[in-house]
Design a protein around this motif. Structure first.
Motif, PDB file in Angstrom:
ATOM      1  N   LYS A 174      34.968  87.186  60.410  1.00  0.00           N
ATOM      2  CA  LYS A 174      33.880  86.266  60.090  1.00  0.00           C
ATOM      3  C   LYS A 174      32.528  86.831  60.516  1.00  0.00           C
ATOM      4  CE  LYS A 174      36.739  82.100  60.360  1.00  0.00           C
ATOM      5  NZ  LYS A 174      36.940  80.789  61.029  1.00  0.00           N
ATOM      6  N   GLY A 175      31.468  86.254  59.954  1.00  0.00           N
ATOM      7  CA  GLY A 175      30.121  86.788  60.197  1.00  0.00           C
ATOM      8  C   GLY A 175      29.397  86.179  61.377  1.00  0.00           C
ATOM      9  N   SER A 176      30.119  85.758  62.414  1.00  0.00           N
ATOM     10  CA  SER A 176      29.450  85.261  63.614  1.00  0.00           C
ATOM     11  C   SER A 176      28.781  86.421  64.341  1.00  0.00           C
ATOM     12  CB  SER A 176      30.457  84.587  64.550  1.00  0.00           C
ATOM     13  OG  SER A 176      31.377  85.541  65.052  1.00  0.00           O
ATOM     14  N   ASP A 211      32.988  82.113  49.012  1.00  0.00           N
ATOM     15  CA  ASP A 211      32.663  81.770  47.624  1.00  0.00           C
ATOM     16  C   ASP A 211      31.187  81.949  47.306  1.00  0.00           C
ATOM     17  OD1 ASP A 211      35.286  81.118  47.135  1.00  0.00           O
ATOM     18  OD2 ASP A 211      35.009  78.973  47.501  1.00  0.00           O
ATOM     19  N   ALA A 212      30.337  81.990  48.342  1.00  0.00           N
ATOM     20  CA  ALA A 212      28.886  82.087  48.136  1.00  0.00           C
ATOM     21  C   ALA A 212      28.363  83.503  48.343  1.00  0.00           C
ATOM     22  CB  ALA A 212      28.166  81.126  49.075  1.00  0.00           C
ATOM     23  N   ILE A 213      29.250  84.475  48.513  1.00  0.00           N
ATOM     24  CA  ILE A 213      28.815  85.851  48.771  1.00  0.00           C
ATOM     25  C   ILE A 213      27.979  86.386  47.609  1.00  0.00           C
ATOM     26  CG2 ILE A 213      29.671  88.229  48.939  1.00  0.00           C
ATOM     27  CD1 ILE A 213      31.920  87.123  50.728  1.00  0.00           C
ATOM     28  N   ASP A 214      26.860  87.033  47.955  1.00  0.00           N
ATOM     29  CA  ASP A 214      25.919  87.541  46.955  1.00  0.00           C
ATOM     30  C   ASP A 214      25.887  89.065  46.864  1.00  0.00           C
ATOM     31  OD1 ASP A 214      24.469  84.944  46.336  1.00  0.00           O
ATOM     32  OD2 ASP A 214      24.082  85.077  48.484  1.00  0.00           O
ATOM     33  N   HIS A 215      26.307  89.762  47.924  1.00  0.00           N
ATOM     34  CA  HIS A 215      25.953  91.184  48.035  1.00  0.00           C
ATOM     35  C   HIS A 215      26.933  91.859  48.991  1.00  0.00           C
ATOM     36  CE1 HIS A 215      23.225  94.596  47.890  1.00  0.00           C
ATOM     37  NE2 HIS A 215      22.991  94.551  49.194  1.00  0.00           N
ATOM     38  N   VAL A 216      27.000  93.189  48.942  1.00  0.00           N
ATOM     39  CA  VAL A 216      27.923  93.939  49.788  1.00  0.00           C
ATOM     40  C   VAL A 216      27.337  95.304  50.113  1.00  0.00           C
ATOM     41  CG1 VAL A 216      29.184  94.991  47.835  1.00  0.00           C
ATOM     42  CG2 VAL A 216      30.356  94.645  50.030  1.00  0.00           C
ATOM     43  N   PHE A 222      27.409  89.738  52.227  1.00  0.00           N
ATOM     44  CA  PHE A 222      26.243  88.928  52.562  1.00  0.00           C
ATOM     45  C   PHE A 222      26.163  87.664  51.719  1.00  0.00           C
ATOM     46  CE2 PHE A 222      25.296  93.436  53.134  1.00  0.00           C
ATOM     47  CZ  PHE A 222      24.935  93.466  54.478  1.00  0.00           C
ATOM     48  N   ASP A 223      25.682  86.602  52.366  1.00  0.00           N
ATOM     49  CA  ASP A 223      25.380  85.346  51.682  1.00  0.00           C
ATOM     50  C   ASP A 223      23.944  84.988  52.016  1.00  0.00           C
ATOM     51  OD1 ASP A 223      25.146  82.757  50.737  1.00  0.00           O
ATOM     52  OD2 ASP A 223      26.321  81.881  52.379  1.00  0.00           O
ATOM     53  N   TRP A 224      23.044  85.147  51.050  1.00  0.00           N
ATOM     54  CA  TRP A 224      21.624  84.904  51.312  1.00  0.00           C
ATOM     55  C   TRP A 224      21.349  83.434  51.631  1.00  0.00           C
ATOM     56  CZ3 TRP A 224      21.272  89.447  52.389  1.00  0.00           C
ATOM     57  CH2 TRP A 224      21.407  90.528  51.514  1.00  0.00           C
ATOM     58  N   GLY A 225      22.286  82.537  51.260  1.00  0.00           N
ATOM     59  CA  GLY A 225      22.111  81.138  51.591  1.00  0.00           C
ATOM     60  C   GLY A 225      22.580  80.790  52.986  1.00  0.00           C
TER      61      GLY A 225
END
Length: 264
Positions: free
Chosen positions: A83-85, A109-114, A100-103
């Motif tokens: 996880k991204g903690s 499900d909301a991942i935008d980028h890698v 990455f999730d810019w939100g």
């Protein structure tokens, strides 16, 4: 199978690439269709780097990926997702695939980028190599608030044990450098046993020096997990490990004295 070092070397070759279609999107489109020639290419780049470094089996668990959500789900299904903690981000390793999730929802499900992790910087920050960032391949520094998580590829054993015996000896020599160790106040300067005990005490209070030694090795070997290496070095600072780290003629005496100190 490839290595962390190979994966990062391949990613670095793409730094500065910009625009599309480009070499990466053309290769992906040749296998999956012309609609990918001008599509978002961050995960196409990860696919390209993995394939060209011999890491397809480790990084592309279900084959080529251009859609970041599916790629993250591959790592989840394989039990290789973190996880991204901020705490987990600080434990990221070079070569991990970071999503990455810019939100800032941390939802897969909301991942935008890698991108690929080049180095963990501490404080919940990573240095990465990413494609399709401003339509180019660049180094970035990212914080945990936009990191949804990361996948840990199963790189080869070469990267599980990246340090040679010579590397470990260099670190041990730094940790156990008795040539310049000051004699403790009130002790006999010529008492070698006391001097070695003092070195151990000083070593415990000089963790930053150990970290610096580890960092020097890591610069030369990008696949090194600095946190794990520091743990292993510190784990060696026990009475039953001293014989391998100091002159034999003093080992038994120092081990006994340290054991007494630890129990006291």
């Amino acid at each position: 199978m490839g290595t962390v070092t190979g994966m990062l070397a391949e990613a670095r070759k793409s730094l500065g690439m910009s625009g599309r279609p480009n070499k990466i999107t053309r290769e992906y489109a040749s296998r999956h269709g012309d609609e990918f020639l001008r599509a978002s290419w961050c995960d196409m780049a990860v696919t390209y780097w993995a394939r060209h470094s011999g890491n397809a089996g480790a990084v592309l668990l279900s084959g080529d990926r251009a859609y970041t959500v599916w790629h993250a789900e591959d790592f989840q299904r394989a039990g290789r997702w973190r996880k991204g903690s901020a705490a987990e981000v600080d434990r990221a390793r070079p070569g991990d695939i970071v999503f990455f999730d810019w939100g800032a929802s941390n939802s897969v499900d909301a991942i935008d980028h890698v991108g690929v992790v080049e180095k963990a910087l501490g404080g919940g920050r990573l240095q990465t190599i990413e494609a399709n960032t401003g339509d180019a391949c660049r180094r970035r520094v990212r914080a945990a608030n936009v990191i949804a998580g990361y996948g840990r590829p199963a790189y080869s054993e070469e990267d599980d044990m990246p340090l040679s015996s010579d590397d470990l000896k260099k670190i041990r020599d730094i940790v156990w450098n008795t040539d310049t160790a000051p004699a403790p106040a009130g002790s006999a300067e010529g008492n070698p046993t006391w001097r070695h005990i003092n070195v151990l005490r000083d070593t415990y209070s000089s963790v930053q020096e150990i970290k610096a030694a580890v960092a020097q090795i890591a610069v030369r070997s990008p696949g090194v997990d600095e946190t794990e290496l520091a743990r292993l070095v510190l784990a060696g600072l026990k009475p039953d490990s001293i014989a391998a780290a100091i002159p034999d003629e003093f080992a038994e005496q120092v081990a006994s004295a340290l054991g007494n100190r630890a129990r006291g």
